[in-house]
Design a protein around this motif. Structure first.
Motif, short mmCIF file in Angstrom:
data_model
loop_
_atom_site.label_atom_id
_atom_site.label_comp_id
_atom_site.label_asym_id
_atom_site.label_seq_id
_atom_site.Cartn_x
_atom_site.Cartn_y
_atom_site.Cartn_z
N LEU A 179 0.81 -1.22 0.00
CA LEU A 179 0.00 0.00 0.00
C LEU A 179 0.84 1.26 0.00
CD1 LEU A 179 -2.80 -1.05 2.51
CD2 LEU A 179 -2.89 -1.07 0.02
N HIS A 180 2.16 1.14 0.22
CA HIS A 180 3.06 2.29 0.17
C HIS A 180 3.57 2.55 -1.24
CE1 HIS A 180 4.18 2.53 4.73
NE2 HIS A 180 2.88 2.56 4.51
N ASN A 181 3.15 1.75 -2.19
CA ASN A 181 3.55 1.93 -3.57
C ASN A 181 2.87 3.20 -4.11
OD1 ASN A 181 4.12 1.77 -6.29
ND2 ASN A 181 2.78 0.01 -6.67
N PRO A 182 3.62 4.23 -4.47
CA PRO A 182 3.01 5.49 -4.93
C PRO A 182 2.23 5.34 -6.22
CG PRO A 182 5.37 5.51 -5.31
CD PRO A 182 5.09 4.29 -4.48
N ALA A 183 2.47 4.26 -6.96
CA ALA A 183 1.75 4.06 -8.22
C ALA A 183 0.44 3.32 -8.02
CB ALA A 183 2.64 3.28 -9.20
N LEU A 184 0.14 2.92 -6.79
CA LEU A 184 -1.04 2.10 -6.53
C LEU A 184 -2.32 2.93 -6.56
CD1 LEU A 184 -2.04 -0.78 -5.65
CD2 LEU A 184 -1.99 0.11 -3.30
N GLN A 185 -3.35 2.37 -7.18
CA GLN A 185 -4.68 2.94 -7.17
C GLN A 185 -5.65 1.91 -6.59
OE1 GLN A 185 -5.05 3.84 -11.43
NE2 GLN A 185 -5.05 6.01 -10.93
N ILE A 186 -6.53 2.36 -5.69
CA ILE A 186 -7.57 1.50 -5.15
C ILE A 186 -8.90 1.92 -5.76
CG2 ILE A 186 -8.74 0.65 -3.09
CD1 ILE A 186 -6.27 1.12 -1.49
N LEU A 187 -9.58 0.98 -6.37
CA LEU A 187 -10.82 1.25 -7.07
C LEU A 187 -11.98 0.53 -6.39
CD1 LEU A 187 -9.45 0.61 -10.67
CD2 LEU A 187 -9.49 2.78 -9.44
N ALA A 188 -13.17 1.04 -6.56
CA ALA A 188 -14.33 0.42 -5.93
C ALA A 188 -15.57 0.59 -6.79
CB ALA A 188 -14.58 1.01 -4.54
N TYR A 189 -16.43 -0.39 -6.75
CA TYR A 189 -17.74 -0.35 -7.42
C TYR A 189 -18.80 -0.68 -6.38
CZ TYR A 189 -21.80 -2.05 -9.98
OH TYR A 189 -23.07 -2.26 -10.42
N PRO A 190 -19.92 0.04 -6.37
CA PRO A 190 -20.30 1.16 -7.24
C PRO A 190 -19.98 2.50 -6.59
CG PRO A 190 -22.20 0.46 -5.98
CD PRO A 190 -21.06 -0.43 -5.56
N THR A 191 -19.96 3.53 -7.38
CA THR A 191 -19.90 4.88 -6.85
C THR A 191 -21.33 5.33 -6.54
OG1 THR A 191 -20.12 5.91 -9.03
CG2 THR A 191 -17.88 5.40 -8.25
N PHE B 100 -20.67 0.40 3.57
CA PHE B 100 -19.97 0.65 2.32
C PHE B 100 -19.80 2.14 2.14
CE2 PHE B 100 -20.06 1.10 -2.48
CZ PHE B 100 -18.72 0.78 -2.63
N ILE B 101 -18.54 2.58 2.07
CA ILE B 101 -18.19 3.98 1.84
C ILE B 101 -17.30 4.04 0.60
CG2 ILE B 101 -16.98 6.01 2.76
CD1 ILE B 101 -17.62 5.00 5.56
N ASN B 102 -17.63 4.92 -0.32
CA ASN B 102 -16.83 5.08 -1.52
C ASN B 102 -16.64 6.57 -1.79
OD1 ASN B 102 -15.39 4.65 -3.84
ND2 ASN B 102 -17.06 3.70 -4.99
N GLN B 103 -15.38 6.96 -1.97
CA GLN B 103 -15.02 8.36 -2.20
C GLN B 103 -15.52 9.25 -1.07
OE1 GLN B 103 -16.64 9.20 -6.08
NE2 GLN B 103 -15.16 7.90 -7.15
N GLY B 104 -15.51 8.71 0.14
CA GLY B 104 -15.92 9.45 1.31
C GLY B 104 -17.42 9.52 1.52
N HIS B 105 -18.22 8.95 0.61
CA HIS B 105 -19.67 9.00 0.71
C HIS B 105 -20.19 7.71 1.36
CE1 HIS B 105 -19.58 12.55 -1.77
NE2 HIS B 105 -19.06 11.89 -2.79
N LEU B 106 -21.03 7.84 2.37
CA LEU B 106 -21.65 6.68 3.00
C LEU B 106 -22.78 6.20 2.09
CD1 LEU B 106 -21.94 4.80 5.45
CD2 LEU B 106 -23.54 6.46 6.43
N ILE B 107 -22.58 5.02 1.50
CA ILE B 107 -23.55 4.48 0.55
C ILE B 107 -24.47 3.46 1.21
CG2 ILE B 107 -23.78 3.15 -1.59
CD1 ILE B 107 -21.26 4.50 -2.59
#
Length: 311
Positions: free
Chosen positions: A99-111, A161-168
């Protein structure tokens, strides 16, 4: 003494009574081999006898062994290994992510924008998620509710479930969750046993079921069943994330594992805390360029994915 009793039962010319006696005798001796006050030992002993081989991995960054030869680099900071045996039969897959890899992206579905209605939306398979994104891998996450007919794609997430800071989806206190906070460009993970206690700055959170590894110690589980599993662990320094996918839907190819065995695999790999995500027919792991669960796997309610800005 036991021989005399068996002879007497047999001489009574009641074969059914004799068979019942032998069955009771075998049950007695099999049960007394396990301490009565140790449910966890009973479960582990049962699976240990059944498996008969060591299928736990060594830590992926153990410098004292040649274990690195057993791991494959999927992308920068993302490693993969697996286990397969026809003797058991058993198959599992394990991913270690820096997780310290600066090139890492964490993705999630759904927004939040992808949810058509308030509590219900169209689910996806992990393979569909890879097709629609540039992720290196994708894994199923939270449990969900679905219509009575499995032909409809609508899903409703059960638990946090929280995505992009939004409580879904709201938290459920009796279940655990995997949370991510952002510190600069780095992701800081945590596993909480009560979903309502998620950190206030949580950027991303996936509710699961129960904590199976806490502070390096296995947690007692109420059941000892074999099934397909999805479990996620984090290292003590919170730098590494581990994803375990255990096949178990086709028992002829892989019988699955128990909660405790899933915890042992993650612990051996280097996890300090771990939780069980949705399992059974919902368990799914897709890796770009590899055939693992395939295209026809069950649609999930939410998906956790990982990508890097360059391969």
């Amino acid at each position: 003494m036991l021989t005399k009793i068996a002879t007497a039962v047999w001489s009574s010319k009641r074969p059914f009574l004799f068979l019942a006696y032998i069955s009771l005798l075998l049950t007695f001796f099999s049960c007394t081999t396990v301490p009565k006050d140790s449910i966890l030992l009973e479960c582990n002993q049962e699976t240990h006898i059944r498996h008969g081989i060591n299928f736990y991995p060594q830590s992926w960054n153990d410098k004292t062994t040649s274990v690195t030869s057993h791991w494959e680099t999927l992308a920068q900071g993302i490693l993969y290994t697996n286990f397969s045996s026809s003797q058991i039969p058993l198959r599992w897959h394990l991913v270690a992510i820096d997780l310290h890899n600066p090139a890492l992206q964490i993705l999630a579905y759904p927004t939040r924008e992808q949810i058509a209605e308030k509590d219900s939306f169209t689910g996806k398979t992990t393979w569909q998620f890879l097709r629609d994104t540039k992720a290196t891998l994708a894994v199923n996450a939270s449990p969900f509710k679905a219509p009575l007919t499995q032909f409809l794609p609508q899903r409703s997430i059960v638990g946090l479930f929280i995505n992009q800071g939004h409580l879904i989806s709201p938290a459920i206190s009796r279940y655990s969750a995997l949370c991510f906070e952002k510190q600069g460009q780095l992701w800081l993970p945590s596993i909480i046993s009560d979903q309502t206690l998620y950190p206030p700055q949580t950027e991303l959170a996936f509710g699961g079921f129960f904590t199976i590894l806490q502070s390096g110690q296995m947690q007692r589980m109420p059941a000892c069943s074999l099934d397909a599993r999805t479990a996620i662990g984090i290292s003590q320094d919170k730098r590494y994330l581990f994803i375990l996918y255990v096949e178990g839907n086709n028992k002829k190819e892989s019988i699955g594992l128990t909660y405790e065995e899933s915890a042992l695999i993650l612990q051996a790999a280097g996890a300090w805390d771990a939780l069980q995500m949705d399992g059974g027919g919902s368990s799914s792991l897709s890796i770009r360029g590899k055939s693992i669960t395939g295209k026809l796997h069950r649609r999930g309610a939410n998906i956790l994915g990982f990508a890097t800005t360059f391969q």
